[in-house]
Design an enzyme around this catalytic site. Structure first.
Site, PDB file in Angstrom:
ATOM      1  CB  CYS A   1      43.688  39.443  45.474  1.00  0.00           C
ATOM      2  SG  CYS A   1      43.052  37.762  45.655  1.00  0.00           S
TER       3      CYS A   1
ATOM      4  CG  HIS B   1      48.207  36.455  42.800  1.00  0.00           C
ATOM      5  ND1 HIS B   1      48.285  37.656  43.480  1.00  0.00           N
ATOM      6  CD2 HIS B   1      46.916  36.037  42.941  1.00  0.00           C
ATOM      7  CE1 HIS B   1      47.103  37.942  44.003  1.00  0.00           C
ATOM      8  NE2 HIS B   1      46.250  36.969  43.679  1.00  0.00           N
ATOM      9  CD  GLU B   2      45.414  33.635  40.227  1.00  0.00           C
ATOM     10  OE1 GLU B   2      44.662  33.027  41.022  1.00  0.00           O
ATOM     11  OE2 GLU B   2      45.340  34.854  40.027  1.00  0.00           O
TER      12      GLU B   2
ATOM     13  CG  HIS C   1      44.638  32.411  45.513  1.00  0.00           C
ATOM     14  ND1 HIS C   1      44.004  32.980  46.599  1.00  0.00           N
ATOM     15  CD2 HIS C   1      44.786  33.425  44.603  1.00  0.00           C
ATOM     16  CE1 HIS C   1      43.773  34.261  46.366  1.00  0.00           C
ATOM     17  NE2 HIS C   1      44.232  34.553  45.168  1.00  0.00           N
TER      18      HIS C   1
END
Length: 406
Positions: free
Chosen positions: A324, A366-367, A370
């Protein structure tokens, strides 16, 4: 005659108490259903109210619990049924007797609500019991309590007020999964039963989207669109707080979107820290925007997404290394769903949906994490609490030679 009068006078208070409880619970349930059904963007449609049913109200399921308050408890992420998680803290242990047996539940505080004065006393008690999956919802049920109702170390728990999460009626909600500590060895035949109606798809409410706030505008405008943005780091206390805070939907026609998109793209493609994706919070913008490199498309282009939501995740998972931009010098294996269904808003305000698989699906997960304040080490910690069955030797995967490896 005297015996009959004595009988009536003796039992009348109990009859009135039962009627009072039934009336009180019925009123509570009516308000609950009306609140859900009145909103076109809510989980339940007006013509589906008939499918919402309850156990009869019983005073046996109103218990007094001893409260053991817990101090200096660390926060943790409670998994939700949509594959994300929310941050909670244990508040206390509730011990009570029901049908001659001792039981215990844990009461939680949600950290996102804890800062709000309206909800500072709210206690969340998710639970499962022997009726779960049979006569009550398979995802468990919830109870709401209040710290202000604790007197002399005791609190009343009324299981007649147990209710289903929104996920019982509709997809698209982030409903917490009751932890293992809150699985009761008892049949709680009180509160809401299993919903028997058709399951809905959550309507997208575009009116809740917001414009950039003044601070975000200043970040976007502090340089021209040909300039990189600073990548927030977990090692900085102030920046870490932003990375761990949930983001908001952005209006699709905000005039600063183009400048933000251009600067974020330059940032993720910068040679000194080139990545395959970046999210708004990583550059200090708490709005639901991401860039993802579409490794599954010809030319492997980067694409910009507004208000992305993962509305389905496959049970089939893959294990792969992740890093990351916001967590320097750390790369670890993370379990992710092999395939997802993505929902997002295009630049004209239209709702779009797409099925994505392989490594590109991992990038999206993953994004999007966030945007919920979830970092990939949180996912590793979460997977340690879950059990997985390896499929090696049971399913054989293969791809055409030369393809991008999932």
């Amino acid at each position: 005659m005297k015996v009959f009068i004595y009988f009536i006078s003796f039992f009348a208070p109990f009859v009135l108490m039962a009627q009072s409880l039934e009336q009180e619970i019925q009123s509570y349930r009516d308000r609950q259903i009306q609140e859900m059904a009145k909103d076109e963007f809510g989980p339940l449609r007006k013509d589906q109210v008939e499918y919402v049913t309850f156990y009869p109200a019983k005073r046996d399921y109103v218990v007094t619990a001893e409260v053991e308050q817990l101090f200096n408890e660390p926060t943790f992420r409670m998994p939700t049924y949509d594959g994300t998680s929310n941050e909670y803290r244990r508040y206390g242990l509730l011990s009570f007797e029901l049908n001659g047996k001792e039981h215990r539940l844990t009461a939680y505080q949600r950290m996102a609500l804890f800062q709000n004065s309206t909800y500072k006393n709210h206690l969340f008690v998710p639970f499962m019991d022997s009726t779960t999956g049979e006569t009550s919802y398979e995802g468990g049920r919830y109870l709401d309590l209040s710290i202000s109702d604790i007197e002399d170390g005791k609190i009343t728990i009324d299981f007649n007020r147990a209710y289903n999460p929104y996920c019982a009626y509709s997809n698209g909600y982030r409903c917490p999964q009751p932890p293992k500590d809150n699985v009761l060895d008892a049949a709680i035949e009180a509160g809401e039963k299993k919903y028997q109606g058709p399951k809905n798809e959550r309507n997208v409410n575009k009116s809740t989207a917001k414009n950039f706030n003044d601070f975000e505008k200043s970040l976007i405008n502090d340089a021209d669109q040909n300039s990189l943005m600073h990548v927030y780091q977990i090692t900085d206390e102030r920046e870490s707080a932003v990375l761990k805070r949930p983001s908001e939907d952005i209006k699709f026609d905000d005039p600063l979107l183009d400048r933000l998109a251009a600067r974020m793209l330059l940032t993720v493609r910068a040679p000194e820290h080139r990545g395959v994706g970046i999210a708004g919070p990583q550059v200090g913008i708490s709005k639901n925007v991401i860039w993802v490199q579409r490794l599954d498309k010809k030319g492997e282009p980067f694409e910009f997404y507004l208000n992305p939501k993962i509305i389905w995740r496959s049970k089939l998972t893959r294990l792969g290394a992740e890093g990351c931009l916001s967590i320097p010098d750390l790369k670890q294996d993370v379990k992710r769903s092999y395939a997802i269904k993505l929902q997002h808003i295009d630049r004209r305000g239209n709702v779009k949906e797409e099925l994505i698989e392989g490594f590109t699906a991992v990038i999206f997960q993953h994004e999007v994490d966030h945007l919920y304040g979830i970092l990939f080490p949180d996912r590793i910690e979460e997977s340690h609490r879950l059990e997985f069955e390896p499929l090696k030797g049971k399913v054989e995967f293969m791809v055409p030679k030369g393809s991008i490896r999932p």
